[in-house]
Design an enzyme around this catalytic site. Structure first.
Site, PDB file in Angstrom:
ATOM      1  N   CYS A 269       0.107   2.553  -5.495  1.00 56.67           N
ATOM      2  CA  CYS A 269       0.719   1.514  -4.663  1.00 56.67           C
ATOM      3  C   CYS A 269      -0.323   0.447  -4.324  1.00 56.67           C
ATOM      4  O   CYS A 269      -1.520   0.704  -4.350  1.00 56.67           O
ATOM      5  CB  CYS A 269       1.348   2.122  -3.405  1.00 56.67           C
ATOM      6  SG  CYS A 269       0.278   3.262  -2.511  1.00 56.67           S
ATOM      7  N   SER A 302      -3.229   5.594  -3.696  1.00 57.31           N
ATOM      8  CA  SER A 302      -3.322   4.267  -3.081  1.00 57.31           C
ATOM      9  C   SER A 302      -4.310   3.416  -3.858  1.00 57.31           C
ATOM     10  O   SER A 302      -5.234   3.937  -4.477  1.00 57.31           O
ATOM     11  CB  SER A 302      -3.825   4.386  -1.646  1.00 57.31           C
ATOM     12  OG  SER A 302      -5.189   4.783  -1.645  1.00 57.31           O
ATOM     13  N   ASP A 303      -4.131   2.103  -3.808  1.00 60.86           N
ATOM     14  CA  ASP A 303      -5.214   1.251  -4.292  1.00 60.86           C
ATOM     15  C   ASP A 303      -6.397   1.476  -3.347  1.00 60.86           C
ATOM     16  O   ASP A 303      -6.224   1.916  -2.205  1.00 60.86           O
ATOM     17  CB  ASP A 303      -4.793  -0.221  -4.326  1.00 60.86           C
ATOM     18  CG  ASP A 303      -5.650  -1.006  -5.327  1.00 60.86           C
ATOM     19  OD1 ASP A 303      -6.762  -0.542  -5.663  1.00 60.86           O
ATOM     20  OD2 ASP A 303      -5.218  -2.078  -5.777  1.00 60.86           O
ATOM     21  N   CYS A 304      -7.606   1.205  -3.860  1.00 57.28           N
ATOM     22  CA  CYS A 304      -8.771   1.719  -3.142  1.00 57.28           C
ATOM     23  C   CYS A 304      -8.941   1.079  -1.770  1.00 57.28           C
ATOM     24  O   CYS A 304      -8.966  -0.131  -1.638  1.00 57.28           O
ATOM     25  CB  CYS A 304     -10.000   1.616  -4.025  1.00 57.28           C
ATOM     26  SG  CYS A 304      -9.757   2.686  -5.466  1.00 57.28           S
ATOM     27  N   SER A 306      -6.719   1.116   0.548  1.00 53.46           N
ATOM     28  CA  SER A 306      -5.467   0.518   1.035  1.00 53.46           C
ATOM     29  C   SER A 306      -5.125   0.918   2.463  1.00 53.46           C
ATOM     30  O   SER A 306      -4.559   0.125   3.209  1.00 53.46           O
ATOM     31  CB  SER A 306      -4.285   0.971   0.178  1.00 53.46           C
ATOM     32  OG  SER A 306      -4.171   0.208  -0.958  1.00 53.46           O
TER      33      SER A 306
END
Ligand SMILES: *[C@@H]1O[C@H](CO)[C@@H](O)[C@H](O)[C@H]1NC(C)=O
Ligand SMILES: *[C@@H]1O[C@H](CO)[C@@H](O)[C@H](O)[C@H]1NC(C)=O
Ligand SMILES: *[C@@H]1O[C@H](CO)[C@@H](O)[C@H](O)[C@H]1NC(C)=O
Ligand SMILES: *[C@@H]1O[C@H](CO)[C@@H](O)[C@H](O)[C@H]1NC(C)=O
Length: 791
Positions: A269, A302-304, A306
């Protein structure tokens, strides 16, 4: 992954004797469930059910998770999972990348003197331009082979957070280079193939929650993520205001294809909010859609950082860290690329904000993927791969081949190309990209096996007179132009390599215009003005560049778009220029003129035009204005013509008497049928549109050609796409001969529309099918009729 390798050394020091093996250094550490490995750390493997191969994978995962304490559980939920020594579980680094070759951008993968490099393919936007699904899959296979080989020597993980697959909605977006372009259908087909190449174990491709994986891929970034940093708006603060219609029709469609058809094992995401809610915290988007509707067999990451972005930047719900982890774990986020889960999940449980059972669910999703990857049991099929399988001759050749197949010929007046090397004493190779190296592999790259710059590749054909003409892509002044003009005048042909690089379009960096930077335009114009021989322009870029001036300049004979062509991109460019390779690539994005971006802000998410605000539509599906080169454009050194051999001309859908007709907006004064449309989910939709078309090569050179099939909705419908691509196939045709291209396209997929209120409907009436577009296209009507029957 380095952690796993360090472990035995550490253990050798700390454990004095082992009854099992005389020499601990010989213990195979490459997989978990190895008796000797357990014994060497003083454990008996048979007491751990998660190592029992006779049990189903979900039971084994559950056993592992149920064996852990809360502290141990939360320590596994960041990208750097700590492992549990007590249980014989080693650490694991989840974050590796393989966008267009094994990359060392994520900490899970490293190059060293043993494995100094991996094959670096063109960035996806150029590979997409080949419109060759076999190529897309083959590249995925090669990348996963190199990844497995690196894994075997302890240099790579098993979970790769690639591909990037957001629809390139706006030409200014900095990450277009990572994507398969602007058409949701093409993006979807690209990822289904690339993910298949990465993940599929030959013979075990059939979709199932437990099928083995070669490596794990990840479709990212979900969703409506395509603003990085534009005029003060950045992805960490941006709230994409997206209509449900656009989500279904455009932003989510490739993700749906990736999960349902590609059976991807992970989705990531994105940083942005969607209609106010950070995407990683939206239960509807994660649990309900990805897991519920699409039935993901895998984990959501998650995107890093996030979650941290949610708290620090979005200030969503004024969350504290514990509240934020509550929101995302409830929404269905399994793994945090970051440290919020490890740092705050335990206190969130203690504060009564998170159920420990939700943590267990996340861990189960993660361990099933690791089990499928052979992390616990090893992967005998891939054991034999080693250093010699990385940067092999075949792999490097495929990288060149991908660039050759992707390169797009945009202009070729009076057959300025190909150049005949035997008739030229010299060629001037000039421009800021004439000696390109790192620029050719773009971002999310690794260390390439080697580089071949354009300058060196041209020298294989004829004598090269080299002059950059610009100080880098920025080309901040015209000081060097004079020397380039002189160099051109000393030569029999001139090839100018211009364009963009990561300083202009990149992650965290959107463009503000579509022009060439600095003095590049002056360089081209002055060289062309002084030349008495053909001038060829080669453009490096991902997004469109408005080179109308060059298109209109008679002294510029040809224009080539080379994307970012990979480690040996120079070879592919020279091969195309000298006719060793006949270009057949097609543009995967619309090349707008620069005034387009003055008409609408990047932050307006909708695809359709907004007449009140005066915004034009976006992409070939909704922009009706004039463009420099349309989506799908690309010339060849030969000519092709089509004969339609056969095609379906009507689709009749039977409806039962209680099925409702669906209202859709019609233009005023149009004939209104008794039933305008039906819901796609109400009908069987098993009919296919079968088309067979003969492609004739009527020119004098062999060539690849992409047959593109579009559907055009019935004329009276308001707000429908102008047209949509529903099928494509690249064929190779020898000069003077012909070949057949066959399509069998599901009628509902090809002809359905998404209504304003986000229903998917099949409209009644006369649709149009177009094979190709522009000159030489074949179009024919296709009627959709409804018949009511009574049972
Ligand atoms: C390990 O455990 C199994 C089953 O509990 C037992 O049969 C075996 O003897 C044990 N091995 C060692 C080396 O203790
Ligand atoms: C190529 O360029 C050289 C140097 O300018 C010139 O002497 C020669 O005549 C040219 N050859 C052709 C075929 O134009
Ligand atoms: C093109 O789209 C604009 C924006 O909706 C619209 O106002 C215009 O009438 C359209 N032009 C044509 C020729 O369809
Ligand atoms: C598609 O790519 C594959 C793999 O490189 C290649 O073998 C095949 O010839 C290509 N197809 C066409 C029509 O060019």
């Amino acid at each position: 992954m380095d952690n796993i390798l360090l472990l035995p050394i550490f253990l050798l020091l700390s454990i004095s004797s082992s009854a099992y093996k005389p020499c601990d250094a010989n213990i195979d550490q490459s997989y978990v469930c190895n008796d000797a490995r357990f014994a060497s750390i003083g454990l008996n493997m048979s007491s751990f059910a998660f190592c029992d191969k006779t049990l189903p994978l979900d039971r084994r995962a559950k056993d592992l998770v149920d064996s852990m304490t809360l502290d141990e559980k939360v320590a596994q939920l960041g990208n750097t999972a700590r492992g549990v020594q007590r249980l014989g579980l080693p650490p694991y680094e989840w974050w590796s990348e393989a966008l267009h070759g094994v990359s060392n951008v994520g900490p899970g993968t490293k190059f060293n003197k043993d494995v100094p490099a991996a094959t670096s393919f063109p960035t996806p936007i150029l590979t997409t331009a080949s419109f060759n699904e076999t190529l897309w899959r083959t590249i995925g296979e090669v990348v996963s082979t190199e990844a497995r080989a690196m894994r075997n020597v302890g240099k790579a993980g098993l979970t790769f957070w690639s591909p990037t697959m957001n629809v390139a909605r706006d030409p200014r977006w900095g990450r277009i280079t990572e994507t398969p372009g602007e058409c949701p259908f093409v993006v979807g087909r690209y990822v289904v193939n690339y993910v298949g190449g990465l993940q599929d174990v030959p013979g075990q491709e059939e979709r199932s929650p437990f099928r083995p994986l070669k490596v794990s891929a990840c479709c990212k970034h979900y969703t409506a993520y395509d603003v990085d940093a534009w005029l003060g708006v950045d992805r960490f603060h941006f709230d994409a205001r997206v209509a449900e219609r656009d989500l279904i029709e455009t932003f989510n469609r490739p993700f749906e294809m990736c999960v349902k058809e590609g059976d991807v094992s992970s989705v990531m995401c994105s940083y942005n909010r969607i209609n106010g809610i950070p995407s990683c915290a939206d239960t509807r988007l994660l649990s309900d859609t990805i897991r519920g509707e699409w039935k993901l067999n895998g984990y959501i990451v998650s995107d890093c950082d996030s979650i941290e972005v949610m708290v620090d930047n979005h200030h969503w719900l004024n969350d504290k860290p514990e509240d934020a982890v509550r929101q995302v774990i409830r929404a269905g986020l399994d793994l945090d690329c970051g440290s919020f889960y490890p740092n705050y999940l335990k206190s969130a449980v203690e504060q009564g904000k998170v159920r420990e059972g939700d943590i267990d669910k996340a861990l189960n999703n993660l361990y099933i993927v690791l089990l499928r990857l052979g992390f616990f049991d090893g992967s005998p099929e891939f054991e034999s791969l080693g250093k010699e399988d990385i940067c092999s001759k075949d792999h490097m050749q495929l990288s060149i081949e991908a660039a050759r197949q992707g390169i797009v010929l945009l202009k070729n007046d009076h057959n300025a190309l190909p150049l005949d090397a035997s008739k030229l004493q010299s060629v001037a190779v000039i421009g800021p990209h004439a000696e390109a190296t790192a620029a050719m592999i773009g971002n999310y790259a690794g260390v390439p096996c080697k580089y071949t710059k354009p300058q060196d590749a041209f020298a294989k054909y004829t004598q090269v007179n080299f002059m950059r003409g610009c100080d880098g892509v920025a080309c901040p002044n015209g000081d060097w132009i004079f020397h380039a003009v002189q160099m051109s005048q000393m030569s029999n042909a001139t090839v100018i390599h211009v364009g963009l690089d990561l300083s202009v379009e990149a992650e965290g960096h959107d463009r503000v215009d579509l022009l060439l930077p600095g003095y590049q335009t002056q360089l081209i114009n002055e060289v062309a003005a002084a030349a008495d021989h053909p001038v060829i322009l080669v453009i490096f870029s991902a997004g469109p560049v408005d080179v109308s001036f060059a298109q209109n300049n008679k002294k510029i004979g040809a224009i080539i778009w080379a994307g970012y062509p990979g480690e040996e991109g120079g070879v592919a460019i020279a091969d195309v220029v000298f006719g060793k390779s006949n270009p057949g690539g097609r543009l995967p994005v619309t090349w707008y003129k620069n005034d387009y971006v003055k008409q609408l802000p990047m932050t307006s998410i909708q695809l359709r035009p907004d007449d009140t605000l005066g915004y034009p539509g976006r992409t070939y599906k909704f922009f009706n204005g004039s463009v420099l080169y349309p989506f799908g454009f690309g010339l060849s050194y030969t000519q092709f013509s089509y004969n339609l051999l056969s095609s379906v001309r009507s689709v009749v859908t039977k409806l039962n008497p209680v099925q409702h007709c669906h209202d859709i907006a019609y233009k005023p004064n149009a004939y209104v049928p008794s039933c305008k449309a039906v819901l796609v989910e109400d009908i069987g939709c098993d009919q296919t549109i079968d088309i067979e078309v003969e492609v004739n090569n009527i020119g004098s050179v062999d060539g690849g050609h992409v047959v593109m099939v579009y559907s055009i909705p019935p004329e009276p419908i308001v707000g429908a796409p102008l047209k949509q691509l529903i099928g494509f196939e690249r064929v190779f045709v020898k000069a003077g001969s012909s070949t057949a291209a066959k399509f069998s396209i599901n009628a509902c997929e090809a002809l359905s529309l998404v209504t304003e209120t986000a229903y998917k409907v099949l409209p009644w009436g006369q649709h149009t099918i177009s094979i190709g577009d522009g000159n030489g296209a074949i179009t024919f009507p296709l009627r959709v009729n409804f018949e009511f029957y009574s049972d």
